[in-house]
Design an enzyme around this catalytic site. Sequence first.
Site, PDB file in Angstrom:
ATOM      1  N   GLY A  37      34.881  35.469  85.393  1.00  0.00           N
ATOM      2  CA  GLY A  37      33.899  34.515  85.919  1.00  0.00           C
ATOM      3  C   GLY A  37      34.382  33.660  87.083  1.00  0.00           C
ATOM      4  O   GLY A  37      34.923  34.160  88.080  1.00  0.00           O
ATOM      5  N   ILE A  38      34.190  32.371  86.953  1.00  0.00           N
ATOM      6  CA  ILE A  38      34.489  31.414  88.024  1.00  0.00           C
ATOM      7  C   ILE A  38      35.979  31.434  88.377  1.00  0.00           C
ATOM      8  O   ILE A  38      36.360  31.415  89.548  1.00  0.00           O
ATOM      9  CB  ILE A  38      34.065  29.990  87.578  1.00  0.00           C
ATOM     10  CG1 ILE A  38      32.538  29.930  87.415  1.00  0.00           C
ATOM     11  CG2 ILE A  38      34.551  28.938  88.573  1.00  0.00           C
ATOM     12  CD1 ILE A  38      32.032  28.669  86.730  1.00  0.00           C
ATOM     13  N   GLY A  39      36.823  31.481  87.361  1.00  0.00           N
ATOM     14  CA  GLY A  39      38.268  31.429  87.591  1.00  0.00           C
ATOM     15  C   GLY A  39      38.769  32.604  88.411  1.00  0.00           C
ATOM     16  O   GLY A  39      39.606  32.446  89.294  1.00  0.00           O
ATOM     17  N   SER A 161      31.404  20.209  83.259  1.00  0.00           N
ATOM     18  CA  SER A 161      30.057  20.794  83.226  1.00  0.00           C
ATOM     19  C   SER A 161      28.995  19.707  83.110  1.00  0.00           C
ATOM     20  O   SER A 161      29.223  18.659  82.503  1.00  0.00           O
ATOM     21  CB  SER A 161      29.956  21.713  82.006  1.00  0.00           C
ATOM     22  OG  SER A 161      28.644  22.173  81.853  1.00  0.00           O
ATOM     23  N   TYR A 187      29.823  21.962  72.767  1.00  0.00           N
ATOM     24  CA  TYR A 187      30.250  22.100  74.167  1.00  0.00           C
ATOM     25  C   TYR A 187      30.238  20.725  74.836  1.00  0.00           C
ATOM     26  O   TYR A 187      31.188  20.340  75.518  1.00  0.00           O
ATOM     27  CB  TYR A 187      29.286  23.064  74.859  1.00  0.00           C
ATOM     28  CG  TYR A 187      29.632  23.454  76.275  1.00  0.00           C
ATOM     29  CD1 TYR A 187      30.648  24.362  76.540  1.00  0.00           C
ATOM     30  CD2 TYR A 187      28.909  22.943  77.356  1.00  0.00           C
ATOM     31  CE1 TYR A 187      30.940  24.750  77.847  1.00  0.00           C
ATOM     32  CE2 TYR A 187      29.183  23.329  78.663  1.00  0.00           C
ATOM     33  CZ  TYR A 187      30.201  24.235  78.905  1.00  0.00           C
ATOM     34  OH  TYR A 187      30.478  24.607  80.204  1.00  0.00           O
TER      35      TYR A 187
HETATM   36  N1  LIG Z   1      29.197  29.640  84.374  1.00  0.00           N
HETATM   37  C1  LIG Z   1      28.605  28.479  84.541  1.00  0.00           C
HETATM   38  O1  LIG Z   1      27.457  28.400  85.014  1.00  0.00           O
HETATM   39  C2  LIG Z   1      29.321  27.214  84.173  1.00  0.00           C
HETATM   40  C3  LIG Z   1      28.602  26.009  84.261  1.00  0.00           C
HETATM   41  C4  LIG Z   1      29.253  24.830  83.951  1.00  0.00           C
HETATM   42  C5  LIG Z   1      30.600  24.842  83.603  1.00  0.00           C
HETATM   43  N2  LIG Z   1      31.266  26.034  83.510  1.00  0.00           N
HETATM   44  C6  LIG Z   1      32.690  25.968  83.144  1.00  0.00           C
HETATM   45  O2  LIG Z   1      33.421  26.801  84.022  1.00  0.00           O
HETATM   46  C7  LIG Z   1      34.620  27.250  83.371  1.00  0.00           C
HETATM   47  C8  LIG Z   1      34.753  28.760  83.556  1.00  0.00           C
HETATM   48  O3  LIG Z   1      33.725  29.397  82.810  1.00  0.00           O
HETATM   49  P1  LIG Z   1      33.026  30.768  83.233  1.00  0.00           P
HETATM   50  O4  LIG Z   1      31.575  30.496  83.270  1.00  0.00           O
HETATM   51  O5  LIG Z   1      33.678  31.368  84.414  1.00  0.00           O
HETATM   52  O6  LIG Z   1      33.283  31.618  81.898  1.00  0.00           O
HETATM   53  P2  LIG Z   1      34.052  32.979  81.621  1.00  0.00           P
HETATM   54  O7  LIG Z   1      33.648  34.047  82.574  1.00  0.00           O
HETATM   55  O8  LIG Z   1      33.843  33.254  80.173  1.00  0.00           O
HETATM   56  O9  LIG Z   1      35.596  32.611  81.874  1.00  0.00           O
HETATM   57  C9  LIG Z   1      36.266  31.789  80.968  1.00  0.00           C
HETATM   58  C10 LIG Z   1      37.755  31.879  81.189  1.00  0.00           C
HETATM   59  O10 LIG Z   1      38.397  31.063  80.182  1.00  0.00           O
HETATM   60  C11 LIG Z   1      39.355  31.857  79.497  1.00  0.00           C
HETATM   61  N3  LIG Z   1      39.496  31.483  78.095  1.00  0.00           N
HETATM   62  C12 LIG Z   1      38.530  31.414  77.146  1.00  0.00           C
HETATM   63  N4  LIG Z   1      39.073  31.164  75.946  1.00  0.00           N
HETATM   64  C13 LIG Z   1      40.416  31.069  76.137  1.00  0.00           C
HETATM   65  C14 LIG Z   1      41.526  30.852  75.282  1.00  0.00           C
HETATM   66  N5  LIG Z   1      41.370  30.737  73.954  1.00  0.00           N
HETATM   67  N6  LIG Z   1      42.767  30.802  75.815  1.00  0.00           N
HETATM   68  C15 LIG Z   1      42.952  30.964  77.141  1.00  0.00           C
HETATM   69  N7  LIG Z   1      41.950  31.209  78.009  1.00  0.00           N
HETATM   70  C16 LIG Z   1      40.697  31.269  77.507  1.00  0.00           C
HETATM   71  C17 LIG Z   1      38.798  33.274  79.566  1.00  0.00           C
HETATM   72  O11 LIG Z   1      39.832  34.205  79.263  1.00  0.00           O
HETATM   73  P3  LIG Z   1      39.484  35.704  78.739  1.00  0.00           P
HETATM   74  O12 LIG Z   1      39.126  36.476  79.962  1.00  0.00           O
HETATM   75  O13 LIG Z   1      40.742  36.141  78.089  1.00  0.00           O
HETATM   76  O14 LIG Z   1      38.320  35.575  77.792  1.00  0.00           O
HETATM   77  C18 LIG Z   1      38.307  33.303  80.998  1.00  0.00           C
HETATM   78  O15 LIG Z   1      39.379  33.524  81.892  1.00  0.00           O
HETATM   79  C19 LIG Z   1      34.497  26.807  81.904  1.00  0.00           C
HETATM   80  O16 LIG Z   1      35.260  25.648  81.715  1.00  0.00           O
HETATM   81  C20 LIG Z   1      33.013  26.496  81.755  1.00  0.00           C
HETATM   82  O17 LIG Z   1      32.793  25.535  80.761  1.00  0.00           O
HETATM   83  C21 LIG Z   1      30.652  27.210  83.770  1.00  0.00           C
END
Ligand SMILES: NC(=O)c1ccc[n+]([C@@H]2O[C@H](COP(=O)([O-])OP(=O)(O)OC[C@H]3O[C@@H](n4cnc5c(N)ncnc54)[C@H](OP(=O)(O)O)[C@@H]3O)[C@@H](O)[C@H]2O)c1
Length: 313
Positions: A37-39, A161, A187
Amino acid sequence: MNYPDELMFLKNRKMPMTFSTVSLQGKTIVLTGATSGIGRVTALKLAEGGANLILVARNPKLANHVKEEIQRSFNVGVNIVLADFRDLDEVHQAADQILSMTDPIDGLIHCAGMHSTQATWTKAGHETVFCVNHLASFALTCRLLPLLKASAPSRILNINSEGHRFNGLDLNDLTWKKRHYTGLRGYGASKTAQLLTTWEFADRLEGSRVTINAMHPGDVKSNIGQNNGFLYRLFSKWVIQPMLNDPIVSAKAIYSLMADPSLADVSRRFYHLVIEEIPAKHAMNRQLSPKIFEISCRLTGIDPITLERTENE
Ligand SMILES: NC(=O)c1ccc[n+]([C@@H]2O[C@H](COP(=O)([O-])OP(=O)(O)OC[C@H]3O[C@@H](n4cnc5c(N)ncnc54)[C@H](OP(=O)(O)O)[C@@H]3O)[C@@H](O)[C@H]2O)c1
């Protein structure tokens, strides 16, 4: 139309924005959550800007895949440090490993995060979302502070968020054993705790030239929530995800907040992408913030005065 502070995010999400493209050549940035995702998109963007990366991830295969993807296109250093954020011992070990690398670090970006529709608990008894989204980033920040201070000017960015607005933080029931758990409130509790501790860190970092800010990364396509049940995933795939934006917008905003020279001394702010915004009132409660800071120290084995790891942990 005039929006109240609490609803400004509805306006901000549609505002035109400009993003900094100032080079990060030679800087070293620690980034969590880069395997998806974002990361992942942020890692590529930072590498495009010349930054060397230390990726903290739980899945070595995915982390190596991202490392190869970065190094196919960009001539930067990429180190991988493994830690599952459900286990705070692993977070401490990751911090030890980063500290032993001896190089300065110019930035720390907490992007790892999750959302769960059901309450689950880690083996240490923490509610999992609270542990992954808040306690792990809290512990890693504390442990890397000496290096960030020695490397100053440096920046910490919490990928928070708008979901913090769902609140759910109850200091008397952080484990959700006394209340009904919902995904949004769980959350919201984790993101509220992260925001409240951000303000406390900012106070403690006053004058250090280490800044700490938080941001909402936009509403973008990612794998968040894929740990949930079939119906949730179906709903997410066909209803939620098609309405979301490309995560490149998040990466550009995160890059900007790390690179923009005009933000070198700006701390204690919350951004919607790159637009400054006022968080919900409960997340600005400065009576509550020292309490959650102290509790977070206790739960992560951090001394609340020195912010070093406590000896008995
Ligand atoms: N997407 C949105 O619209 C949105 C909106 C607001 C805030 N956010 C925030 O943005 C950030 C990134 O989220 P994303 O949307 O890009 O989600 P994502 O695609 O699910 O990515 C989440 C990342 O966190 C890692 N992670 C999850 N559980 C973990 C654990 N137990 N130990 C170590 N790493 C772990 C995942 O690793 P794995 O690949 O191993 O699972 C993945 O690299 C989060 O903090 C989320 O709350 C996202």
